[in-house]
Design a protein around this motif. Structure first.
Motif, mmCIF file in Angstrom:
data_model
loop_
_atom_site.group_PDB
_atom_site.id
_atom_site.type_symbol
_atom_site.label_atom_id
_atom_site.label_comp_id
_atom_site.label_asym_id
_atom_site.label_seq_id
_atom_site.Cartn_x
_atom_site.Cartn_y
_atom_site.Cartn_z
ATOM 1 N N LEU A 23 50.857 46.475 11.363
ATOM 2 C CA LEU A 23 49.687 46.614 12.231
ATOM 3 C C LEU A 23 49.380 45.290 12.920
ATOM 4 N N ALA A 24 48.841 45.379 14.118
ATOM 5 C CA ALA A 24 48.407 44.183 14.846
ATOM 6 C C ALA A 24 47.330 43.479 14.033
ATOM 7 N N THR A 26 44.891 41.758 15.209
ATOM 8 C CA THR A 26 43.601 41.964 15.874
ATOM 9 C C THR A 26 43.719 43.135 16.824
ATOM 10 N N ARG A 27 42.602 43.780 17.067
ATOM 11 C CA ARG A 27 42.581 44.871 18.053
ATOM 12 C C ARG A 27 42.165 44.281 19.383
ATOM 13 N N ARG A 29 43.319 44.606 23.891
ATOM 14 C CA ARG A 29 43.722 45.479 24.993
ATOM 15 C C ARG A 29 45.226 45.696 24.952
ATOM 16 N N THR A 30 45.704 46.145 23.827
ATOM 17 C CA THR A 30 47.125 46.367 23.657
ATOM 18 C C THR A 30 47.461 47.821 23.917
ATOM 19 N N ASP A 33 48.786 49.762 18.512
ATOM 20 C CA ASP A 33 48.123 49.017 17.437
ATOM 21 C C ASP A 33 49.074 48.669 16.306
ATOM 22 N N HIS A 58 41.360 50.428 8.517
ATOM 23 C CA HIS A 58 40.439 50.869 9.566
ATOM 24 C C HIS A 58 39.312 51.772 9.081
ATOM 25 N N ILE A 106 37.304 55.268 16.264
ATOM 26 C CA ILE A 106 38.253 54.239 16.687
ATOM 27 C C ILE A 106 39.623 54.900 16.751
ATOM 28 N N VAL A 108 43.633 54.663 16.842
ATOM 29 C CA VAL A 108 44.726 53.794 16.428
ATOM 30 C C VAL A 108 46.022 54.442 16.913
ATOM 31 N N PRO A 132 50.213 41.506 19.729
ATOM 32 C CA PRO A 132 49.090 41.637 20.659
ATOM 33 C C PRO A 132 49.471 41.404 22.125
#
Length: 147
Positions: A23-24, A26-27, A29-30, A33, A58, A106, A108, A132
């Motif tokens: 997982l990334a 940080t969340r 504007r990708t 995820d 999450h 949210i 994902v 990211p």
């Protein structure tokens, strides 16, 4: 005569295997995820481990959307521990993508790496999806690593 429609029963999950998931950190504007590499196309065997890993990161997952043709079987609810997660099957969703929605709405988006993918290529694909700075979509990532 009254016909009552009963909801489809939830499939109880077997003991989940640890998800092969990146997982990334940080969340942002990708596009994606992260990336997930299931061991098979059996959703009853593969989704419980993924759900546990996503829940840890999450929060509770309420809905998962998958491609209808990529997986070996289809059902509409999966029980993992005390949670029942709804599953949606779509022919318009790319097989290289899975979309999970949390209880806080949210979304994902994960790259789904095909189970038969060689280990080194699968790891590169998951790392790219979790980067990211990545701006490529799932099918493009898979095409690049499987050349």
């Amino acid at each position: 005569m009254t016909v009552t429609r009963q909801p489809a029963p939830a499939i109880p999950a077997p003991t989940p295997a640890a998800a092969r998931l990146v997982l990334a950190t940080t969340r942002g504007r990708t596009v994606l995820d992260g990336g997930w590499w299931p061991r098979s196309w059996d959703p009853a065997a593969e989704l419980p481990g993924l759900l546990l890993a996503l829940t840890e990161r999450h929060g509770r997952i309420r809905h998962i959307m998958l491609n209808i043709d990529a997986w070996d079987s289809r059902f509409h609810r999966l029980t993992v521990g005390p949670e029942v997660v709804r599953l949606g099957w779509f022919d318009t969703l790319d097989p290289a993508v899975l979309v999970a929605t949390t209880r806080q709405d949210i979304q994902v988006d994960l790259l789904v790496v095909p189970p038969a993918t060689p280990s080194a290529a699968a790891e590169r694909a998951m790392a790219t999806a979790a980067d990211p700075a990545n701006l490529r979509r799932g099918p493009d990532i898979l095409a690049a690593v499987l050349r």
